[in-house]
Design a protein around this motif. Structure first.
Motif, PDB file in Angstrom:
ATOM      1  N   ILE A  33       0.844  -1.181   0.000  1.00 54.06           N
ATOM      2  CA  ILE A  33       0.000   0.000   0.000  1.00 54.06           C
ATOM      3  C   ILE A  33       0.888   1.241   0.000  1.00 54.06           C
ATOM      4  N   PRO A  34       0.926   1.981  -1.114  1.00 51.82           N
ATOM      5  CA  PRO A  34       1.675   3.241  -1.125  1.00 51.82           C
ATOM      6  C   PRO A  34       0.961   4.281  -0.251  1.00 51.82           C
ATOM      7  N   TYR A  35       1.707   5.134   0.411  1.00 56.54           N
ATOM      8  CA  TYR A  35       1.082   6.173   1.223  1.00 56.54           C
ATOM      9  C   TYR A  35       0.152   7.035   0.378  1.00 56.54           C
ATOM     10  N   ASP A  36       0.529   7.280  -0.866  1.00 55.00           N
ATOM     11  CA  ASP A  36      -0.306   8.093  -1.758  1.00 55.00           C
ATOM     12  C   ASP A  36      -1.655   7.455  -2.041  1.00 55.00           C
ATOM     13  N   ALA A  37      -1.784   6.143  -1.854  1.00 56.39           N
ATOM     14  CA  ALA A  37      -3.048   5.452  -2.119  1.00 56.39           C
ATOM     15  C   ALA A  37      -3.979   5.485  -0.906  1.00 56.39           C
ATOM     16  N   ILE A  38      -3.476   5.859   0.263  1.00 57.68           N
ATOM     17  CA  ILE A  38      -4.285   5.840   1.480  1.00 57.68           C
ATOM     18  C   ILE A  38      -5.329   6.946   1.434  1.00 57.68           C
ATOM     19  N   LYS A  39      -6.579   6.560   1.709  1.00 61.51           N
ATOM     20  CA  LYS A  39      -7.686   7.514   1.779  1.00 61.51           C
ATOM     21  C   LYS A  39      -8.039   7.848   3.223  1.00 61.51           C
ATOM     22  N   THR A  40      -8.013   6.840   4.098  1.00 66.67           N
ATOM     23  CA  THR A  40      -8.239   7.080   5.521  1.00 66.67           C
ATOM     24  C   THR A  40      -7.338   6.176   6.339  1.00 66.67           C
ATOM     25  N   PHE A  41      -6.951   6.678   7.479  1.00 65.85           N
ATOM     26  CA  PHE A  41      -6.168   5.924   8.456  1.00 65.85           C
ATOM     27  C   PHE A  41      -6.817   6.199   9.804  1.00 65.85           C
ATOM     28  N   VAL A  42      -7.385   5.163  10.433  1.00 69.14           N
ATOM     29  CA  VAL A  42      -8.141   5.345  11.667  1.00 69.14           C
ATOM     30  C   VAL A  42      -7.638   4.372  12.726  1.00 69.14           C
ATOM     31  N   ASP A  43      -7.434   4.902  13.927  1.00 70.06           N
ATOM     32  CA  ASP A  43      -7.156   4.072  15.101  1.00 70.06           C
ATOM     33  C   ASP A  43      -8.326   4.286  16.056  1.00 70.06           C
ATOM     34  N   PRO A  44      -9.379   3.431  15.954  1.00 68.45           N
ATOM     35  CA  PRO A  44     -10.569   3.650  16.762  1.00 68.45           C
ATOM     36  C   PRO A  44     -10.346   3.479  18.257  1.00 68.45           C
TER      37      PRO A  44
ATOM     38  N   PHE B 155      -8.781   8.338  16.814  1.00 64.58           N
ATOM     39  CA  PHE B 155      -7.900   9.142  15.970  1.00 64.58           C
ATOM     40  C   PHE B 155      -8.113   8.738  14.519  1.00 64.58           C
ATOM     41  N   GLY B 156      -8.165   9.721  13.634  1.00 66.75           N
ATOM     42  CA  GLY B 156      -8.294   9.394  12.228  1.00 66.75           C
ATOM     43  C   GLY B 156      -7.762  10.486  11.325  1.00 66.75           C
ATOM     44  N   LEU B 157      -7.279  10.069  10.183  1.00 65.28           N
ATOM     45  CA  LEU B 157      -6.840  10.978   9.132  1.00 65.28           C
ATOM     46  C   LEU B 157      -7.624  10.646   7.872  1.00 65.28           C
ATOM     47  N   ARG B 158      -8.044  11.672   7.145  1.00 64.15           N
ATOM     48  CA  ARG B 158      -8.745  11.453   5.882  1.00 64.15           C
ATOM     49  C   ARG B 158      -8.084  12.312   4.808  1.00 64.15           C
ATOM     50  N   PHE B 159      -7.826  11.679   3.672  1.00 62.35           N
ATOM     51  CA  PHE B 159      -7.265  12.361   2.518  1.00 62.35           C
ATOM     52  C   PHE B 159      -8.390  12.481   1.506  1.00 62.35           C
ATOM     53  N   GLU B 160      -8.853  13.703   1.261  1.00 63.11           N
ATOM     54  CA  GLU B 160     -10.002  13.902   0.380  1.00 63.11           C
ATOM     55  C   GLU B 160      -9.707  13.566  -1.064  1.00 63.11           C
ATOM     56  N   SER B 161      -8.472  13.798  -1.505  1.00 64.55           N
ATOM     57  CA  SER B 161      -8.134  13.565  -2.908  1.00 64.55           C
ATOM     58  C   SER B 161      -6.803  12.852  -2.988  1.00 64.55           C
ATOM     59  N   GLN B 162      -6.687  11.947  -3.973  1.00 59.54           N
ATOM     60  CA  GLN B 162      -5.412  11.276  -4.172  1.00 59.54           C
ATOM     61  C   GLN B 162      -4.517  12.065  -5.108  1.00 59.54           C
TER      62      GLN B 162
ATOM     63  N   ASP C  56      -2.225  17.776  -6.239  1.00 63.01           N
ATOM     64  CA  ASP C  56      -2.555  19.166  -6.515  1.00 63.01           C
ATOM     65  C   ASP C  56      -3.850  19.593  -5.832  1.00 63.01           C
ATOM     66  N   ASP C  57      -4.721  18.649  -5.497  1.00 69.98           N
ATOM     67  CA  ASP C  57      -6.021  18.970  -4.913  1.00 69.98           C
ATOM     68  C   ASP C  57      -6.084  18.730  -3.417  1.00 69.98           C
ATOM     69  N   GLU C  58      -5.037  18.241  -2.804  1.00 72.55           N
ATOM     70  CA  GLU C  58      -5.092  17.886  -1.399  1.00 72.55           C
ATOM     71  C   GLU C  58      -5.188  19.128  -0.541  1.00 72.55           C
ATOM     72  N   ASP C  59      -6.260  19.184   0.285  1.00 71.71           N
ATOM     73  CA  ASP C  59      -6.393  20.346   1.145  1.00 71.71           C
ATOM     74  C   ASP C  59      -7.152  20.044   2.420  1.00 71.71           C
ATOM     75  N   ASP C  60      -7.410  18.790   2.719  1.00 71.75           N
ATOM     76  CA  ASP C  60      -8.150  18.444   3.915  1.00 71.75           C
ATOM     77  C   ASP C  60      -7.191  18.082   5.035  1.00 71.75           C
TER      78      ASP C  60
END
Length: 153
Positions: free
Chosen positions: A95-106, A110-117, A120-124
């Protein structure tokens, strides 16, 4: 001449660095306490590697769980490789880091969300889930495919 500072892109790079640092710690020491991860990723990413039957079943995205059973975690600067158990069938994933959309430790909400892969559009920024299931046993780790919709606000 530069158009300005792309804070969104810089934030996403920092968030991916955080994921790499967390996984590096898990590679060295295992999952501490009740920690476990739900990782959703883009299965169509050109550098993602997974069994054909998994990519056929999940042609766009897939969520894996690092909890009770995993093996051969190999963390690099670009992504990570891991063997997970799918119904008693171990499968190797990359799994490349660039492919990750969400990373959650319930376990710690804690969670991270990447709105766009698209970089140029990443802003969340980071986002915490509402709630999550209880933790597992660190000695024996299982993987399962789940939907994160129940954790989204």
């Amino acid at each position: 001449m530069s158009e300005g500072i792309d804070y969104g892109k810089l934030m996403h790079r920092a968030m991916r660095g955080l994921i790499q640092e967390v996984l590096t710690g898990v590679q060295k020491n295992g999952l501490p306490g009740e920690h476990h991860f739900f990782i959703t990723f883009d299965t169509s990413h050109p550098d993602a590697e997974l069994a054909d039957w998994l990519s056929d079943r999940y042609p766009e995205e897939m969520t894996v769980v690092m909890q009770r059973w995993y093996d051969d975690l190999d963390v690099t600067d670009e992504g990570f490789g891991i063997t997970l158990n799918f119904g008693d069938a171990p499968e190797r994933l990359y799994i490349p880091y660039d492919a990750i959309k969400t990373f959650v430790d319930p376990s710690v909400e804690f969670g991270l969300r990447f709105e766009s892969q698209d970089d140029d559009d990443e802003d969340d920024g980071p986002e915490a889930p509402d709630d999550g299931p209880g933790g597992g046993e660190p000695e024996h780790r299982d993987a399962e495919v789940v939907s994160l919709d129940r954790f989204r606000k």
